[in-house]
Design an enzyme around this catalytic site. Structure first.
Site, short mmCIF file in Angstrom:
data_model
loop_
_atom_site.label_atom_id
_atom_site.label_comp_id
_atom_site.label_asym_id
_atom_site.label_seq_id
_atom_site.Cartn_x
_atom_site.Cartn_y
_atom_site.Cartn_z
N CYS A 193 0.80 -1.06 0.00
CA CYS A 193 -0.08 -0.01 -0.04
C CYS A 193 0.65 1.18 0.04
O CYS A 193 1.44 1.63 -1.08
CB CYS A 193 -0.93 -0.09 1.20
SG CYS A 193 -2.46 1.06 0.85
N ARG B 209 -12.02 6.62 -1.29
CA ARG B 209 -11.31 5.58 -0.52
C ARG B 209 -11.69 4.14 -1.28
O ARG B 209 -12.93 3.86 -1.53
CB ARG B 209 -10.83 5.49 0.87
CG ARG B 209 -10.51 6.60 1.36
CD ARG B 209 -9.93 6.37 2.73
NE ARG B 209 -8.88 5.46 3.12
CZ ARG B 209 -7.68 5.97 3.09
NH1 ARG B 209 -7.45 7.03 2.85
NH2 ARG B 209 -6.61 4.98 3.30
N HIS C 12 -3.49 -5.88 2.25
CA HIS C 12 -3.28 -5.90 3.62
C HIS C 12 -4.02 -7.36 4.10
O HIS C 12 -4.64 -7.86 3.36
CB HIS C 12 -3.93 -4.90 4.41
CG HIS C 12 -3.57 -3.48 4.13
ND1 HIS C 12 -2.34 -3.08 4.65
CD2 HIS C 12 -4.13 -2.47 3.30
CE1 HIS C 12 -2.28 -1.43 3.87
NE2 HIS C 12 -3.43 -1.45 3.29
#
Ligand code: GLN
Length: 247
Positions: free
Chosen positions: A95, A129, A191
């Site tokens: 990320c 997002r 993640h």
């Protein structure tokens, strides 16, 4: 003689969102499972990154922490990482760190954060997002599972290969690509920690690190079921429709 594997966890105070530091621990655990002697070195923010480790693990970070990490890794302190990448040592960047391997990150406040330029990609913050579960498929045909939470949209330059093709979720920018790979450098928005959920990716990193030394990755020592596979399948089953899972 037992093979030693040195893993560097780089600046986890700045680049360690959503438990990404766990990737270093998981990789060490998996290396031990393959009969290697693994050691994790934590590189504290601002300290010089050692140039001769076998694997470098960097996690995600929110914009402000990323800006600090970019400044430090762009300075003399980051020389070791840049040299290691040039020598084909393994780098896993998740990320925010993935964005920093690129040329530039334009953050949500319009600040231009210079990247390390190790990967031909550029990132700019989007309006909303990208948050949620992601599933991709790699060139090896492996399914990867993880979750994403990023405002940045990354655009790969011509010839830069994505790490995976998106089957579920947002990925780099909605164009169907996720992450990037070049030689022994692997970037991803996943993640999880991503290596906990994807034993095949962990093994790919270990194999790549050993092959650089002319060694092969041996089989897992423990007999019986590989516990990491259960987590992997469980995450896939939670997200993918049946027909996609049966690969
Ligand atoms: N700050 C970056 C973004 O929002 C990276 C976020 C992260 O690492 N989780 O895109």
């Amino acid at each position: 003689m037992t093979e030693r594997l040195r893993i560097g966890l780089v600046y986890p105070e700045l680049l360690g969102t959503y438990g990404d530091r766990g990737n270093a621990e998981v990789l060490a655990w998996r290396a031990t499972g393959h009969g290697l002697v693994a050691e994790v070195t934590e590189v504290v923010a601002g300290d010089p990154v050692p140039p001769s480790l076998d694997v470098y693990v960097l996690g995600g970070g929110e914009d402000a922490a990323q800006a600090t990490a970019a400044r430090l890794l762009g300075s003399a302190a980051g020389e070791g990482l840049r040299r290691a990448a040039d020598q084909g040592r393994v780098v896993l960047a998740v990320c925010g760190a993935f964005q920093l391997l690129g040329k530039v990150y334009l953050d949500s406040r319009g600040r231009e954060i210079p990247g390390l330029g190790l990967l031909d990609l550029e990132t700019a913050a989007g309006i909303r997002r990208l948050v949620g579960e992601v599933v991709t498929i790699t060139r090896e045909g492996e399914l990867l599972t993880g979750f994403e939470n990023h405002g940045g949209r990354s655009f790969l330059g011509p010839g830069l290969e994505p790490l995976g093709r998106v089957l579920h979720g947002g990925g780099n920018n909605g164009d169907g690509t996720e992450g990037a790979r070049r030689g022994a450098m692997f970037g991803t928005y996943l993640h999880g920690p991503v290596l906990a959920r994807n034993p095949a990716l962990a093994d790919l990193l270990l194999r790549t690190a050993l092959e650089r030394r002319g060694r092969q990755l041996g089989p897992l020592q423990a007999a019986g079921r590989d516990p990491a596979v259960d987590l992997h399948l469980a995450r896939l089953q939670a997200v993918l429709p049946r027909e996609h899972r049966l690969r």
